[in-house]
Design an enzyme around this catalytic site. Structure first.
Site, PDB file in Angstrom:
ATOM      1  NE  ARG A 119      -4.085  -1.984   1.862  1.00 24.07           N
ATOM      2  CZ  ARG A 119      -4.049  -2.971   2.730  1.00 24.07           C
ATOM      3  NH1 ARG A 119      -3.191  -2.932   3.734  1.00 24.07           N
ATOM      4  NH2 ARG A 119      -4.855  -3.981   2.607  1.00 24.07           N
ATOM      5  CE  LYS A 141      -2.082  13.788 -13.810  1.00 22.26           C
ATOM      6  NZ  LYS A 141      -2.590  14.289 -15.103  1.00 22.26           N
ATOM      7  CD  GLU A 183       4.961  15.990 -22.657  1.00 20.26           C
ATOM      8  OE1 GLU A 183       4.247  16.982 -22.415  1.00 20.26           O
ATOM      9  OE2 GLU A 183       4.521  14.827 -22.749  1.00 20.26           O
ATOM     10  CE  LYS A 222       4.062  17.312 -13.967  1.00 19.63           C
ATOM     11  NZ  LYS A 222       4.113  16.097 -14.751  1.00 19.63           N
ATOM     12  CD  GLU A 232      -5.564  16.281 -14.547  1.00 19.21           C
ATOM     13  OE1 GLU A 232      -4.409  15.823 -14.453  1.00 19.21           O
ATOM     14  OE2 GLU A 232      -6.325  16.021 -15.477  1.00 19.21           O
ATOM     15  NE  ARG A 239      -0.605  16.685 -12.282  1.00 17.77           N
ATOM     16  CZ  ARG A 239       0.200  15.968 -11.534  1.00 17.77           C
ATOM     17  NH1 ARG A 239       0.054  15.965 -10.231  1.00 17.77           N
ATOM     18  NH2 ARG A 239       1.154  15.242 -12.078  1.00 17.77           N
ATOM     19  CG  ASN A 243      -3.735  16.389 -19.112  1.00 16.92           C
ATOM     20  OD1 ASN A 243      -2.700  15.748 -18.989  1.00 16.92           O
ATOM     21  ND2 ASN A 243      -4.679  16.395 -18.190  1.00 16.92           N
ATOM     22  CG  HIS A 246      -0.924  15.264 -23.107  1.00 17.20           C
ATOM     23  ND1 HIS A 246      -0.287  16.427 -23.449  1.00 17.20           N
ATOM     24  CD2 HIS A 246       0.030  14.457 -22.555  1.00 17.20           C
ATOM     25  CE1 HIS A 246       0.995  16.335 -23.102  1.00 17.20           C
ATOM     26  NE2 HIS A 246       1.207  15.154 -22.565  1.00 17.20           N
ATOM     27  CG  HIS A 250      -3.311  10.274 -23.930  1.00 17.53           C
ATOM     28  ND1 HIS A 250      -3.767  10.708 -22.704  1.00 17.53           N
ATOM     29  CD2 HIS A 250      -1.962  10.398 -23.876  1.00 17.53           C
ATOM     30  CE1 HIS A 250      -2.726  11.058 -21.943  1.00 17.53           C
ATOM     31  NE2 HIS A 250      -1.635  10.877 -22.640  1.00 17.53           N
ATOM     32  CG  HIS A 263       3.833  10.418 -24.434  1.00 18.51           C
ATOM     33  ND1 HIS A 263       2.465  10.271 -24.428  1.00 18.51           N
ATOM     34  CD2 HIS A 263       4.098  11.493 -23.662  1.00 18.51           C
ATOM     35  CE1 HIS A 263       1.926  11.217 -23.674  1.00 18.51           C
ATOM     36  NE2 HIS A 263       2.897  11.974 -23.194  1.00 18.51           N
TER      37      HIS A 263
HETATM   38  P1  NAD Z   1      10.830   5.935 -22.405  1.00 21.95           P
HETATM   39  O1  NAD Z   1      10.853   5.774 -20.967  1.00 21.95           O
HETATM   40  O2  NAD Z   1      10.314   4.817 -23.249  1.00 21.95           O
HETATM   41  O3  NAD Z   1      12.303   6.323 -22.895  1.00 21.95           O
HETATM   42  C1  NAD Z   1      12.525   6.537 -24.259  1.00 21.95           C
HETATM   43  C2  NAD Z   1      13.656   5.647 -24.800  1.00 21.95           C
HETATM   44  O4  NAD Z   1      14.897   6.211 -24.415  1.00 21.95           O
HETATM   45  C3  NAD Z   1      13.647   4.231 -24.278  1.00 21.95           C
HETATM   46  O5  NAD Z   1      14.026   3.376 -25.322  1.00 21.95           O
HETATM   47  C4  NAD Z   1      14.729   4.247 -23.218  1.00 21.95           C
HETATM   48  O6  NAD Z   1      15.302   2.997 -23.031  1.00 21.95           O
HETATM   49  C5  NAD Z   1      15.720   5.205 -23.799  1.00 21.95           C
HETATM   50  N1  NAD Z   1      16.577   5.911 -22.882  1.00 21.95           N
HETATM   51  C6  NAD Z   1      16.238   6.462 -21.695  1.00 21.95           C
HETATM   52  N2  NAD Z   1      17.234   7.188 -21.213  1.00 21.95           N
HETATM   53  C7  NAD Z   1      18.258   7.072 -22.084  1.00 21.95           C
HETATM   54  C8  NAD Z   1      19.563   7.621 -22.133  1.00 21.95           C
HETATM   55  N3  NAD Z   1      20.004   8.473 -21.219  1.00 21.95           N
HETATM   56  N4  NAD Z   1      20.361   7.273 -23.182  1.00 21.95           N
HETATM   57  C9  NAD Z   1      19.895   6.444 -24.150  1.00 21.95           C
HETATM   58  N5  NAD Z   1      18.667   5.933 -24.180  1.00 21.95           N
HETATM   59  C10 NAD Z   1      17.846   6.250 -23.150  1.00 21.95           C
HETATM   60  O7  NAD Z   1       9.951   7.201 -22.857  1.00 21.95           O
HETATM   61  P2  NAD Z   1       9.845   8.692 -22.342  1.00 21.95           P
HETATM   62  O8  NAD Z   1       9.633   9.499 -23.543  1.00 21.95           O
HETATM   63  O9  NAD Z   1      10.898   9.045 -21.392  1.00 21.95           O
HETATM   64  O10 NAD Z   1       8.476   8.661 -21.482  1.00 21.95           O
HETATM   65  C11 NAD Z   1       7.247   8.422 -22.111  1.00 21.95           C
HETATM   66  C12 NAD Z   1       6.246   7.980 -21.080  1.00 21.95           C
HETATM   67  O11 NAD Z   1       6.100   8.993 -20.090  1.00 21.95           O
HETATM   68  C13 NAD Z   1       4.875   7.729 -21.646  1.00 21.95           C
HETATM   69  O12 NAD Z   1       4.391   6.508 -21.186  1.00 21.95           O
HETATM   70  C14 NAD Z   1       4.044   8.857 -21.086  1.00 21.95           C
HETATM   71  O13 NAD Z   1       2.703   8.509 -20.912  1.00 21.95           O
HETATM   72  C15 NAD Z   1       4.731   9.124 -19.777  1.00 21.95           C
HETATM   73  N6  NAD Z   1       4.494  10.466 -19.237  1.00 21.95           N
HETATM   74  C16 NAD Z   1       4.135  10.551 -17.936  1.00 21.95           C
HETATM   75  C17 NAD Z   1       3.929  11.780 -17.359  1.00 21.95           C
HETATM   76  C18 NAD Z   1       3.605  11.877 -15.908  1.00 21.95           C
HETATM   77  O14 NAD Z   1       3.274  12.978 -15.429  1.00 21.95           O
HETATM   78  N7  NAD Z   1       3.704  10.793 -15.155  1.00 21.95           N
HETATM   79  C19 NAD Z   1       4.123  12.949 -18.103  1.00 21.95           C
HETATM   80  C20 NAD Z   1       4.495  12.827 -19.444  1.00 21.95           C
HETATM   81  C21 NAD Z   1       4.686  11.571 -20.011  1.00 21.95           C
HETATM   82  N1  GLY Z   2       1.735  15.237 -17.515  1.00 24.59           N
HETATM   83  C1  GLY Z   2       0.505  15.678 -16.947  1.00 24.59           C
HETATM   84  C2  GLY Z   2       0.547  15.831 -15.480  1.00 24.59           C
HETATM   85  O1  GLY Z   2       1.525  15.552 -14.834  1.00 24.59           O
HETATM   86  O2  GLY Z   2      -0.437  16.238 -14.919  1.00 24.59           O
END
Ligand code: NAD
Ligand code: GLY
Length: 365
Positions: A119, A141, A183, A222, A232, A239, A243, A246, A250, A263
């Site tokens: 939990r 998130k 972003e 942020k 949100e 918040r 998006n 987005h 999505h 993404h």
């Molecule tokens: P990812 O985590 O898939 O990383 C992208 C690629 O880069 C992967 O292949 C990874 O292995 C590689 N990589 C990472 N660091 C590296 C480095 N230093 N050198 C070489 N390769 C590297 O994708 P991302 O774009 O980082 O994240 C996308 C995800 O984030 C989506 O699922 C999206 O929904 C989520 N997201 C979440 C929030 C949130 O608030 N939680 C906000 C925006 C996006």
């Molecule tokens: N990426 C959207 C949020 O963190 O609210």
């Protein structure tokens, strides 16, 4: 030099540390946790483990590491189960701590596992992609994708700390850097016209001297938004403004199949579509829409679909968006470059369909 920014959330407040060579800060924290009798584990992906194995070793020494496949497909129920089983196999109790070292996929998945295991245990973010540095590692998130849609299972679970070293981006593929820029551009559009103008004057690259300052600015924007509306819940704005683009993005990610678009690439098409929607409802001019498209293009991002998708499938995905209220999506639109609002009234399905068509969607495939 280490510089910190605090995300102020009362008892859930935490620092975001910026600087080069932050590994020693991570190591000091890990050592302190272990000295206090707490178990520490690490979650990462294959690419990060391959590129930054030495840094991982220096930060975490003998702490157990779970290395998952890289990519969006890993934000799945199956991998969520793998992480929980790993935490149990490593005998973490409620004092255990998980360090998520990677992009948004590892951060979102690791954070959700940390939120659920016993939990809730503590977790730390060590983002290694531009996208994770400016967005996903901050704000709490966490979650995974379901077959029915993106990010449909998750939890709000704030990290205890975030370590941002833009030096880690040296190994990031150019396409992934561009995806993170979507972003960054989003922040300029929704809340910082000067940041947007800076990106217009000169595209930001991994070699730009101003990169670290831009990353920090995005985190600041942020942090302030999250502090004001952590969960949100604000009726207007809040918040949800993060998006911007987005809802379109999505839908594109889901319709095309996760992994087809990064993404950030889907967000770029979504930002362009959000600009068009804002113009359609009379908020911004065609000139401003063109400026948005130009900045996205200058950062090697798509503004149109690479291959047509069906409008009907995209609209079905829009209807499943988490921001749907009473059957209608709540969109984020621009009043001008640098100021966004949430809007539901006055936006019709026909308008949204027209934005998808302008992005290259078709009525039948
Ligand atoms: P990812 O985590 O898939 O990383 C992208 C690629 O880069 C992967 O292949 C990874 O292995 C590689 N990589 C990472 N660091 C590296 C480095 N230093 N050198 C070489 N390769 C590297 O994708 P991302 O774009 O980082 O994240 C996308 C995800 O984030 C989506 O699922 C999206 O929904 C989520 N997201 C979440 C929030 C949130 O608030 N939680 C906000 C925006 C996006
Ligand atoms: N990426 C959207 C949020 O963190 O609210």
């Amino acid at each position: 030099m280490v510089k910190a920014l605090t995300v102020n959330l009362n008892e859930r407040s935490y620092p975001i540390l910026f600087g080069s060579g932050l590994g020693s800060e991570v190591r000091a924290n890990v050592d302190a946790l272990i000295a206090a009798g707490r178990r520490v584990v690490v979650l990462t992906d294959r690419n990060v483990a391959g590129q930054h194995g030495r840094a991982l070793q220096a930060m975490f020494a003998a702490a157990p590491v779970l290395v998952l496949q890289a990519g969006e497909e890993t934000k799945s129920l199956a991998d969520f189960g793998r992480v929980l089983d790993f935490l149990a196999a490593q005998h973490l109790d409620r004092t255990g701590a998980l360090f998520a070292v990677g992009g948004g996929v590892i951060g979102d998945l690791g954070g959700f596992a940390a939120a659920s295991y016993l939990r809730g245990i503590e977790f730390y973010q060590v983002p290694t992609t531009l996208l994770a540095m400016v967005d996903s590692s901050v704000g709490g998130k966490t979650g995974i994708n379901l077959a029915a849609g993106k990010n449909l299972a998750g939890a709000f679970h704030q990290p205890r700390g975030v370590y941002i070293d833009t030096g880690l981006l040296a190994t990031l593929p150019a396409r992934e850097f561009a995806a993170g820029m979507a972003e960054v551009i989003k922040y300029g559009l929704l809340g910082d016209a000067e940041l947007f103008a800076q990106l217009e004057r000169a595209p930001l690259t991994v070699a730009s001297p101003g990169l670290a300052a831009v990353v920090r600015r995005c985190c600041e924007l942020k942090a302030r938004i999250v502090e004001a509306d952590e969960r949100e819940l604000a009726k207007e704005g809040g918040r949800a403004l993060l998006n911007l683009g987005h809802t379109f993005a999505h839908a594109i990610e889901q319709s095309a199949g996760y992994g087809t678009y990064l993404h950030g690439e889907a967000v770029a098409v979504g930002l362009s579509a959000a600009g068009r929607l804002s113009q359609e409802i009379g908020f911004i001019s065609a000139r401003e829409t063109a400026r948005i498209d130009a900045v996205l293009t200058a950062h090697a991002l798509p503004i149109r679909l690479r291959a047509p998708l069906a409008v009907s499938a995209l609209m079905t995905a829009v209807a499943r968006d988490k921001k749907v209220r009473a059957g209608l999506p709540r969109f984020v639109v621009l009043q001008k470059i640098g100021a966004a609002v949430t809007r539901q009234d006055g936006i019709t399905p026909a308008m949204v369909e027209a934005c998808f068509r302008a992005a290259g969607a078709v009525d039948s495939l």
